[in-house]
Design a protein around this motif. Structure first.
Motif, PDB file in Angstrom:
ATOM      1  N   ARG A 239      15.971  11.663 -42.625  1.00 44.35           N
ATOM      2  CA  ARG A 239      16.282  12.225 -41.593  1.00 44.35           C
ATOM      3  C   ARG A 239      16.289  13.495 -41.030  1.00 44.35           C
ATOM      4  NH1 ARG A 239      22.737   9.548 -42.484  1.00 44.35           N
ATOM      5  NH2 ARG A 239      22.628   8.072 -41.136  1.00 44.35           N
ATOM      6  N   LYS A 240      16.168  14.363 -43.072  1.00 42.76           N
ATOM      7  CA  LYS A 240      16.028  15.739 -42.999  1.00 42.76           C
ATOM      8  C   LYS A 240      14.332  16.208 -42.657  1.00 42.76           C
ATOM      9  CE  LYS A 240      15.719  20.081 -44.728  1.00 42.76           C
ATOM     10  NZ  LYS A 240      15.519  21.059 -44.128  1.00 42.76           N
ATOM     11  N   ILE A 241      13.650  15.000 -42.773  1.00 44.41           N
ATOM     12  CA  ILE A 241      11.504  14.911 -42.160  1.00 44.41           C
ATOM     13  C   ILE A 241      11.945  14.818 -40.645  1.00 44.41           C
ATOM     14  CG2 ILE A 241       9.799  14.303 -42.093  1.00 44.41           C
ATOM     15  CD1 ILE A 241      10.482  13.164 -45.284  1.00 44.41           C
ATOM     16  N   SER A 242      12.460  14.388 -40.255  1.00 43.69           N
ATOM     17  CA  SER A 242      12.570  13.622 -38.531  1.00 43.69           C
ATOM     18  C   SER A 242      13.196  15.048 -38.502  1.00 43.69           C
ATOM     19  CB  SER A 242      13.723  12.836 -38.586  1.00 43.69           C
ATOM     20  OG  SER A 242      13.086  11.620 -39.174  1.00 43.69           O
ATOM     21  N   HIS A 243      14.382  15.342 -38.705  1.00 41.98           N
ATOM     22  CA  HIS A 243      14.558  17.322 -37.639  1.00 41.98           C
ATOM     23  C   HIS A 243      13.769  17.916 -37.999  1.00 41.98           C
ATOM     24  CE1 HIS A 243      16.917  20.835 -37.888  1.00 41.98           C
ATOM     25  NE2 HIS A 243      17.873  19.983 -36.865  1.00 41.98           N
ATOM     26  N   ASP A 244      13.417  18.152 -39.268  1.00 40.32           N
ATOM     27  CA  ASP A 244      12.382  19.187 -39.562  1.00 40.32           C
ATOM     28  C   ASP A 244      10.757  18.715 -38.731  1.00 40.32           C
ATOM     29  OD1 ASP A 244      13.936  20.854 -41.515  1.00 40.32           O
ATOM     30  OD2 ASP A 244      12.539  20.254 -43.385  1.00 40.32           O
ATOM     31  N   GLN A 245      10.887  17.859 -39.181  1.00 39.01           N
ATOM     32  CA  GLN A 245       9.207  17.478 -37.356  1.00 39.01           C
ATOM     33  C   GLN A 245       9.479  17.794 -36.402  1.00 39.01           C
ATOM     34  OE1 GLN A 245       6.532  15.951 -38.597  1.00 39.01           O
ATOM     35  NE2 GLN A 245       5.242  16.085 -36.844  1.00 39.01           N
ATOM     36  N   ALA A 246      10.657  17.495 -35.953  1.00 41.11           N
ATOM     37  CA  ALA A 246      11.511  17.576 -34.249  1.00 41.11           C
ATOM     38  C   ALA A 246      11.639  19.183 -34.023  1.00 41.11           C
ATOM     39  CB  ALA A 246      12.301  17.050 -34.376  1.00 41.11           C
ATOM     40  N   VAL A 247      12.032  19.084 -35.304  1.00 40.68           N
ATOM     41  CA  VAL A 247      12.191  21.623 -34.846  1.00 40.68           C
ATOM     42  C   VAL A 247      10.341  22.093 -34.531  1.00 40.68           C
ATOM     43  CG1 VAL A 247      12.730  23.906 -35.604  1.00 40.68           C
ATOM     44  CG2 VAL A 247      14.223  21.456 -35.751  1.00 40.68           C
ATOM     45  N   ASP A 248      10.035  21.773 -35.619  1.00 43.93           N
ATOM     46  CA  ASP A 248       8.236  21.430 -35.636  1.00 43.93           C
ATOM     47  C   ASP A 248       7.042  21.303 -34.259  1.00 43.93           C
ATOM     48  OD1 ASP A 248       8.381  23.067 -37.942  1.00 43.93           O
ATOM     49  OD2 ASP A 248       7.345  21.439 -39.445  1.00 43.93           O
ATOM     50  N   ARG A 249       7.708  20.088 -34.083  1.00 50.57           N
ATOM     51  CA  ARG A 249       7.197  19.610 -32.224  1.00 50.57           C
ATOM     52  C   ARG A 249       7.685  20.637 -31.435  1.00 50.57           C
ATOM     53  NH1 ARG A 249       5.440  15.138 -29.869  1.00 50.57           N
ATOM     54  NH2 ARG A 249       3.732  13.963 -31.327  1.00 50.57           N
ATOM     55  N   TYR A 250       9.579  21.440 -31.310  1.00 52.26           N
ATOM     56  CA  TYR A 250      10.096  21.845 -30.427  1.00 52.26           C
ATOM     57  C   TYR A 250       9.434  23.149 -30.124  1.00 52.26           C
ATOM     58  CZ  TYR A 250      13.674  23.296 -27.425  1.00 52.26           C
ATOM     59  OH  TYR A 250      14.319  24.887 -26.597  1.00 52.26           O
ATOM     60  N   ARG A 251       9.587  23.638 -31.104  1.00 51.98           N
ATOM     61  CA  ARG A 251       8.509  25.261 -31.287  1.00 51.98           C
ATOM     62  C   ARG A 251       7.202  25.094 -30.769  1.00 51.98           C
ATOM     63  NH1 ARG A 251      11.101  26.959 -36.976  1.00 51.98           N
ATOM     64  NH2 ARG A 251      13.250  27.076 -35.673  1.00 51.98           N
ATOM     65  N   SER A 252       6.658  23.898 -31.298  1.00 48.05           N
ATOM     66  CA  SER A 252       4.986  24.592 -30.613  1.00 48.05           C
ATOM     67  C   SER A 252       5.069  24.391 -29.496  1.00 48.05           C
ATOM     68  CB  SER A 252       4.238  23.418 -31.173  1.00 48.05           C
ATOM     69  OG  SER A 252       2.886  22.542 -31.158  1.00 48.05           O
ATOM     70  N   GLU A 253       6.160  22.695 -28.560  1.00 54.25           N
ATOM     71  CA  GLU A 253       5.372  22.101 -27.316  1.00 54.25           C
ATOM     72  C   GLU A 253       5.655  24.101 -26.103  1.00 54.25           C
ATOM     73  OE1 GLU A 253       5.489  20.768 -23.760  1.00 54.25           O
ATOM     74  OE2 GLU A 253       4.484  20.363 -25.966  1.00 54.25           O
ATOM     75  N   ARG A 254       7.434  25.052 -27.228  1.00 57.67           N
ATOM     76  CA  ARG A 254       7.905  25.761 -26.449  1.00 57.67           C
ATOM     77  C   ARG A 254       6.476  26.908 -26.059  1.00 57.67           C
ATOM     78  NH1 ARG A 254      12.966  26.618 -25.597  1.00 57.67           N
ATOM     79  NH2 ARG A 254      12.723  28.823 -25.070  1.00 57.67           N
ATOM     80  N   ARG A 255       5.968  26.985 -27.697  1.00 57.34           N
ATOM     81  CA  ARG A 255       4.983  28.528 -27.756  1.00 57.34           C
ATOM     82  C   ARG A 255       3.632  28.049 -26.566  1.00 57.34           C
ATOM     83  NH1 ARG A 255       5.639  28.812 -33.119  1.00 57.34           N
ATOM     84  NH2 ARG A 255       4.250  26.717 -33.477  1.00 57.34           N
ATOM     85  N   ARG A 256       3.281  26.546 -25.483  1.00 61.28           N
ATOM     86  CA  ARG A 256       2.650  26.206 -26.036  1.00 61.28           C
ATOM     87  C   ARG A 256       2.842  26.339 -24.694  1.00 61.28           C
ATOM     88  NH1 ARG A 256       0.767  21.767 -22.691  1.00 61.28           N
ATOM     89  NH2 ARG A 256       2.406  20.366 -22.499  1.00 61.28           N
ATOM     90  N   GLN A 257       3.995  25.973 -23.476  1.00 56.17           N
ATOM     91  CA  GLN A 257       4.596  25.957 -22.194  1.00 56.17           C
ATOM     92  C   GLN A 257       4.183  27.253 -22.228  1.00 56.17           C
ATOM     93  OE1 GLN A 257       4.947  24.493 -20.009  1.00 56.17           O
ATOM     94  NE2 GLN A 257       4.556  22.146 -21.141  1.00 56.17           N
ATOM     95  N   ALA A 258       5.127  28.123 -22.822  1.00 57.19           N
ATOM     96  CA  ALA A 258       5.106  29.664 -22.955  1.00 57.19           C
ATOM     97  C   ALA A 258       3.555  30.199 -22.352  1.00 57.19           C
ATOM     98  CB  ALA A 258       5.528  30.897 -23.487  1.00 57.19           C
ATOM     99  N   TRP A 259       2.580  30.177 -23.437  1.00 54.82           N
ATOM    100  CA  TRP A 259       0.909  30.371 -23.011  1.00 54.82           C
ATOM    101  C   TRP A 259       0.263  30.105 -21.977  1.00 54.82           C
ATOM    102  CZ3 TRP A 259      -3.419  27.903 -22.714  1.00 54.82           C
ATOM    103  CH2 TRP A 259      -4.551  29.067 -23.027  1.00 54.82           C
ATOM    104  N   ILE A 260       0.898  28.757 -21.345  1.00 60.69           N
ATOM    105  CA  ILE A 260       0.637  28.193 -20.009  1.00 60.69           C
ATOM    106  C   ILE A 260       0.736  29.407 -19.155  1.00 60.69           C
ATOM    107  CG2 ILE A 260       0.728  26.268 -18.537  1.00 60.69           C
ATOM    108  CD1 ILE A 260       0.091  24.182 -20.918  1.00 60.69           C
TER     109      ILE A 260
END
Length: 174
Positions: free
Chosen positions: A63-84
């Protein structure tokens, strides 16, 4: 690493509790597709890395690994969207400069206009050039040439008509 059936591996725990882990991520991030991708990424991580030796509560760790992975993925997607969003549209940018064909057309039109102005009577040509080319007010043109304002207006009207007629004839001949 020796296999101990009493201690399930993280990978076997992930397989057994797959739906529960997906729901755990979905509740936090709202999208089931996103949650599945995150749990799949965790599965790949487990396959690629060596499993830790002593894990007391494998489901809690997943659960902890999944949560951390989701947070990383979410932040990465937000940065990508902001850059676009921040990037200007360079791909569809159109050059403001006229095309070579349009430039040639403009040069030819300018030549025809110069010919038309050169064919005007001397006084009409002076009035036309002073007002239209040098942008002097009509009153100043009249004062400099020592003619009335009405005469300036008459010469401008004649000059414009002659230029239009010459350009129309030149276009028809082309």
């Amino acid at each position: 690493m020796p296999f101990d059936p009493a201690k399930p591996s993280l990978l076997s725990t992930l397989v057994r509790h797959y739906d529960e882990l997906v729901d755990h991520v979905r509740r936090r991030f709202g999208d089931r597709g996103f949650a599945r991708e995150v749990v799949h990424d965790v599965c790949v991580q487990l396959l690629e890395k060596r499993e830790p030796q002593e894990v007391r509560t494998p489901l809690a760790l997943l659960r902890k690994i999944s949560h951390d992975q989701a947070v990383d993925r979410y932040r990465s997607e937000r940065r990508r969207q902001a850059w676009i969003v921040e990037q200007p549209e360079h791909f569809d940018a159109v050059c403001d400069a006229p095309s070579p064909a349009r430039q040639y057309e403009g040069e030819r039109e300018l030549e025809r206009l110069v010919q038309a102005i050169e064919q005007l009577p001397a006084r009409c040509q002076m009035v036309f050039v002073m007002h239209k080319i040098h942008q002097l007010p009509q009153a100043e043109v009249a004062a400099r040439l020592g003619i009335s304002l009405k005469t300036v207006e008459k010469h401008l009207k004649l000059g414009l008509a002659a230029c239009r007629a010459h350009l129309d004839l030149s276009e028809r001949a082309s």
